[in-house]
Design a protein around this motif. Structure first.
Motif, PDB file in Angstrom:
ATOM      1  N   ALA A   1       0.712  -1.133  -0.056  1.00 32.86           N
ATOM      2  CA  ALA A   1      -0.048  -0.023   0.048  1.00 32.86           C
ATOM      3  C   ALA A   1       0.964   1.137  -0.038  1.00 32.86           C
ATOM      4  CB  ALA A   1      -0.719   0.088   1.199  1.00 32.86           C
ATOM      5  N   THR A   2       0.298   2.238  -0.377  1.00 36.97           N
ATOM      6  CA  THR A   2       1.053   3.552  -0.170  1.00 36.97           C
ATOM      7  C   THR A   2       0.522   4.262   1.017  1.00 36.97           C
ATOM      8  OG1 THR A   2       0.785   3.938  -2.713  1.00 36.97           O
ATOM      9  CG2 THR A   2       1.324   5.857  -1.241  1.00 36.97           C
TER      10      THR A   2
ATOM     11  N   SER B   1       9.715  -0.489   9.498  1.00 39.64           N
ATOM     12  CA  SER B   1       9.647   0.932   9.652  1.00 39.64           C
ATOM     13  C   SER B   1       9.873   1.635   8.571  1.00 39.64           C
ATOM     14  CB  SER B   1      10.827   0.973  10.681  1.00 39.64           C
ATOM     15  OG  SER B   1      12.083   0.795   9.826  1.00 39.64           O
ATOM     16  N   ILE B   2       9.460   2.812   8.409  1.00 43.16           N
ATOM     17  CA  ILE B   2       9.328   3.770   7.409  1.00 43.16           C
ATOM     18  C   ILE B   2      10.121   5.164   7.962  1.00 43.16           C
ATOM     19  CG2 ILE B   2       8.524   5.210   5.447  1.00 43.16           C
ATOM     20  CD1 ILE B   2       6.254   3.086   5.332  1.00 43.16           C
ATOM     21  N   GLU B   3      11.095   5.632   7.565  1.00 45.21           N
ATOM     22  CA  GLU B   3      11.582   7.093   7.814  1.00 45.21           C
ATOM     23  C   GLU B   3      11.515   8.165   6.788  1.00 45.21           C
ATOM     24  OE1 GLU B   3      15.706   9.133   9.286  1.00 45.21           O
ATOM     25  OE2 GLU B   3      15.735   7.122   9.000  1.00 45.21           O
ATOM     26  N   ASN B   4      11.089   9.216   7.261  1.00 44.45           N
ATOM     27  CA  ASN B   4      10.990  10.310   6.172  1.00 44.45           C
ATOM     28  C   ASN B   4      11.841  11.389   6.916  1.00 44.45           C
ATOM     29  OD1 ASN B   4      10.439  12.552   4.838  1.00 44.45           O
ATOM     30  ND2 ASN B   4       8.326  12.698   5.228  1.00 44.45           N
ATOM     31  N   SER B   5      12.830  11.873   6.508  1.00 47.54           N
ATOM     32  CA  SER B   5      14.004  12.633   6.959  1.00 47.54           C
ATOM     33  C   SER B   5      13.805  14.031   6.336  1.00 47.54           C
ATOM     34  CB  SER B   5      15.454  12.263   6.932  1.00 47.54           C
ATOM     35  OG  SER B   5      15.745  11.801   5.720  1.00 47.54           O
TER      36      SER B   5
ATOM     37  N   LEU C   1       4.331   0.891  -2.300  1.00 40.38           N
ATOM     38  CA  LEU C   1       4.778  -0.362  -1.901  1.00 40.38           C
ATOM     39  C   LEU C   1       5.193  -0.756  -0.540  1.00 40.38           C
ATOM     40  CD1 LEU C   1       6.787  -1.085  -5.221  1.00 40.38           C
ATOM     41  CD2 LEU C   1       4.358  -1.769  -4.470  1.00 40.38           C
ATOM     42  N   ALA C   2       4.634  -0.096   0.534  1.00 34.87           N
ATOM     43  CA  ALA C   2       4.908  -0.298   1.721  1.00 34.87           C
ATOM     44  C   ALA C   2       4.176  -1.548   2.046  1.00 34.87           C
ATOM     45  CB  ALA C   2       4.393   0.893   2.630  1.00 34.87           C
TER      46      ALA C   2
END
Length: 136
Positions: free
Chosen positions: A18-19, A77-81, A90-91
């Motif tokens: 999913a997005t 985990s997903i990191e947005n820096s 595609l998570a």
């Protein structure tokens, strides 16, 4: 002495891609509970997602108010820096299954024990279960 956590957070599940939208300078940990916001974006779930929503047609009683529901569990985990929200396509997310309750991540800690939230998770196919792990 080193302690290694070999416990499993996801006990059983069905996964899909999913997005997921991650706000600026934010990290979503693995096993974060996700839900749709009023804009239809998949984000970290919180009962606060309902706050401030106004139906497009104003006070028309025929328009149902937006109600956020916990719908998925993030598998990694997903990191947005960056300094802006980013959509991560595609998570990997869990659509239904069983998760160790102690490892599920709620961004609003009160939601973890909120009966309405836990019931909505269950109704959406996600069961949070208590797991006892053997220690040596």
């Amino acid at each position: 002495m080193t302690t290694i956590d070999n416990s499993k957070a996801v006990l059983d599940g069905v996964f899909s891609d999913a997005t997921v939208t991650v706000p600026a300078n934010t990290t979503y940990a693995a096993y974060t509970v996700l839900g749709l916001n009023a804009s239809g974006k998949l984000v970290a779930y919180s009962t606060d997602l309902d706050n401030g929503y106004t139906p497009a047609s104003g006070d028309d009683p025929a328009v149902e108010a937006f109600k956020a529901e916990p719908s998925y569990i993030l598998a990694h985990s997903i990191e947005n820096s960056t300094n802006a929200a980013v959509d991560y396509p595609l998570a990997r997310v869990m659509e239904c299954g069983e998760v160790d309750k102690a490892k599920a991540v709620f961004i609003k800690s009160a939601d973890a024990s909120n009966p309405a939230v836990l019931s909505a998770l269950k109704n959406n196919g996600i069961r949070l279960v208590h797991v006892d792990y053997a220690t040596a």
